[in-house]
Design a protein around this motif. Structure first.
Motif, PDB file in Angstrom:
ATOM      1  N   ALA A   1       0.833  -1.248   0.045  1.00 37.17           N
ATOM      2  CA  ALA A   1      -0.068   0.063   0.012  1.00 37.17           C
ATOM      3  C   ALA A   1       0.923   1.297   0.123  1.00 37.17           C
TER       4      ALA A   1
ATOM      5  N   THR B   1      -4.678  -1.026   9.225  1.00 37.64           N
ATOM      6  CA  THR B   1      -5.211  -0.385   8.112  1.00 37.64           C
ATOM      7  C   THR B   1      -4.192   0.104   6.903  1.00 37.64           C
TER       8      THR B   1
ATOM      9  N   SER C   1      -3.962   1.950   3.041  1.00 40.77           N
ATOM     10  CA  SER C   1      -4.508   2.831   2.232  1.00 40.77           C
ATOM     11  C   SER C   1      -3.712   3.325   0.872  1.00 40.77           C
TER      12      SER C   1
ATOM     13  N   VAL D   1      -4.052  -0.612  -2.602  1.00 42.28           N
ATOM     14  CA  VAL D   1      -3.695  -1.653  -1.957  1.00 42.28           C
ATOM     15  C   VAL D   1      -3.713  -2.950  -2.740  1.00 42.28           C
TER      16      VAL D   1
ATOM     17  N   LYS E   1      -9.015   0.413  -2.303  1.00 39.73           N
ATOM     18  CA  LYS E   1      -8.201   1.659  -1.917  1.00 39.73           C
ATOM     19  C   LYS E   1      -7.956   1.544  -0.674  1.00 39.73           C
ATOM     20  N   GLN E   2      -8.815   0.815   0.220  1.00 37.23           N
ATOM     21  CA  GLN E   2      -8.351   0.642   1.487  1.00 37.23           C
ATOM     22  C   GLN E   2      -8.708  -0.747   2.003  1.00 37.23           C
TER      23      GLN E   2
ATOM     24  N   VAL F   1      -8.738  -3.017   5.850  1.00 39.50           N
ATOM     25  CA  VAL F   1      -8.944  -2.866   7.206  1.00 39.50           C
ATOM     26  C   VAL F   1      -8.788  -4.362   7.925  1.00 39.50           C
TER      27      VAL F   1
ATOM     28  N   LEU G   1     -12.131   3.685   8.664  1.00 35.62           N
ATOM     29  CA  LEU G   1     -12.112   3.999   7.355  1.00 35.62           C
ATOM     30  C   LEU G   1     -12.058   5.419   7.242  1.00 35.62           C
ATOM     31  N   LYS G   2     -11.501   5.858   5.828  1.00 35.80           N
ATOM     32  CA  LYS G   2     -11.412   7.242   5.687  1.00 35.80           C
ATOM     33  C   LYS G   2     -12.344   7.881   4.523  1.00 35.80           C
TER      34      LYS G   2
END
Length: 218
Positions: free
Chosen positions: A133, A146, A148, A151, A161-162, A164, A217-218
Motif C-alpha cells: 500500500a 489499516t 490505504s 492496496v 483503495k483501503q 482494514v 475507514l477514511k
C-alpha cells in the motif's frame, strides 16, 4: 547549524520523555533495561543529541521495543523526539500478534500509540500475505491494521483503495473499488467483506457486520 553532541562517550543510559535510551550493551543486560518504561531503545552505534531541539538521532540505527504493546522495530536510522514520536528509515516492524511490516519510512506517535508507514512497504501476518500500500497504520492499542492507497495482496489475491484487518475478527474489509479472488472467482464491489476462514466474500454486508471497521475507514 544547531549544536549537536555525540552522546555515546558520555553516558550509557539516558531517559528522554518516557523513552529508554541505552548504549550498546551485552544482550542480557539490555533485556533487563527498560522494564517499567514505554519504549526500550538500543542503538547500534553513536547517539547524536541536537541541543537546540532536544532530538536524538541514531545514525547507525538500532532496535526499539515497546514493552507495553510488544511491538519491535529494527531500523537503519532513527530519530527520537522526546515525549512525542520516533521516526525510522529502512525499518522492519514485528507485532505481538505475528505481523511483520517492512517500510521505507515509519513513524511511531507516542501520544496516539499509532505506527504509520509510508513509501515502499509490505505487510504480512497469519491472515494476509504481501500486503502492499501507499500508507499503512498499525494501532498498537487494538492491533488493527489499516492499509490505504492502491492496496494489493498476494494471499488472498485482492485490490482496493483501503483494507482494514482487525485482530479479533476472522474477516477483513476491502473498501473502494474492491476486488478479491475466492473459490476461483473474482468478487467485486464498492465494499467487500471477506471471511478468511470460509472464503466467503460479501458485497452486501449489513451495518452490524461493518460497524467494527467504521472507525478505521477514511
Amino acid at each position: 547549524m544547531p549544536d549537536t553532541i555525540n552522546a555515546a562517550p558520555f553516558a550509557r543510559l539516558a531517559i528522554l520523555g518516557g523513552f529508554l535510551l541505552t548504549a550498546p550493551l551485552p544482550a542480557l543486560a539490555q533485556s533487563n533495561l527498560g522494564s517499567g518504561f514505554g519504549l526500550e531503545i538500543t542503538p547500534r552505534g553513536e547517539q547524536v543529541l541536537d541541543l537546540a531541539t532536544g532530538n536524538t538521532d541514531l545514525p547507525q540505527g538500532g532496535t526499539v521495543r515497546d514493552n507495553k504493546t510488544g511491538v519491535t522495530v529494527v531500523a537503519s536510522f532513527i530519530t527520537i523526539k522526546p515525549g512525542d514520536s520516533l521516526s525510522a528509515e529502512g525499518a522492519t516492524l514485528s507485532t505481538r500478534l505475528g505481523g511483520t511490516l517492512k517500510a521505507e519510512r515509519l513513524l511511531y506517535n507516542q501520544k496516539t500509540a499509532n505506527i504509520t508507514a509510508k513509501g515502499k512497504l509490505s505487510y504480512s501476518d497469519n491472515r494476509i500475505k504481501n500486503l502492499v500500500a501507499q500508507t499503512l497504520t498499525v494501532d498498537t492499542k487494538t492491533g488493527a491494521v489499516t492499509a490505504s492507497g492502491q492496496v494489493t495482496a498476494s494471499t488472498p489475491t485482492l485490490s482496493a483503495k483501503q483494507v482494514v484487518a482487525l485482530p479479533t475478527k476472522s474477516v477483513i474489509l476491502l473498501s473502494g473499488g474492491a476486488s478479491v479472488k475466492t473459490f476461483g472467482k473474482t468478487v467485486s464491489g464498492e465494499q467487500v467483506l471477506l471471511n478468511l476462514v470460509t472464503g466467503v466474500a460479501q458485497t452486501d454486508a449489513g451495518a452490524a457486520a461493518l460497524a467494527p471497521f467504521a472507525p478505521y475507514l477514511k
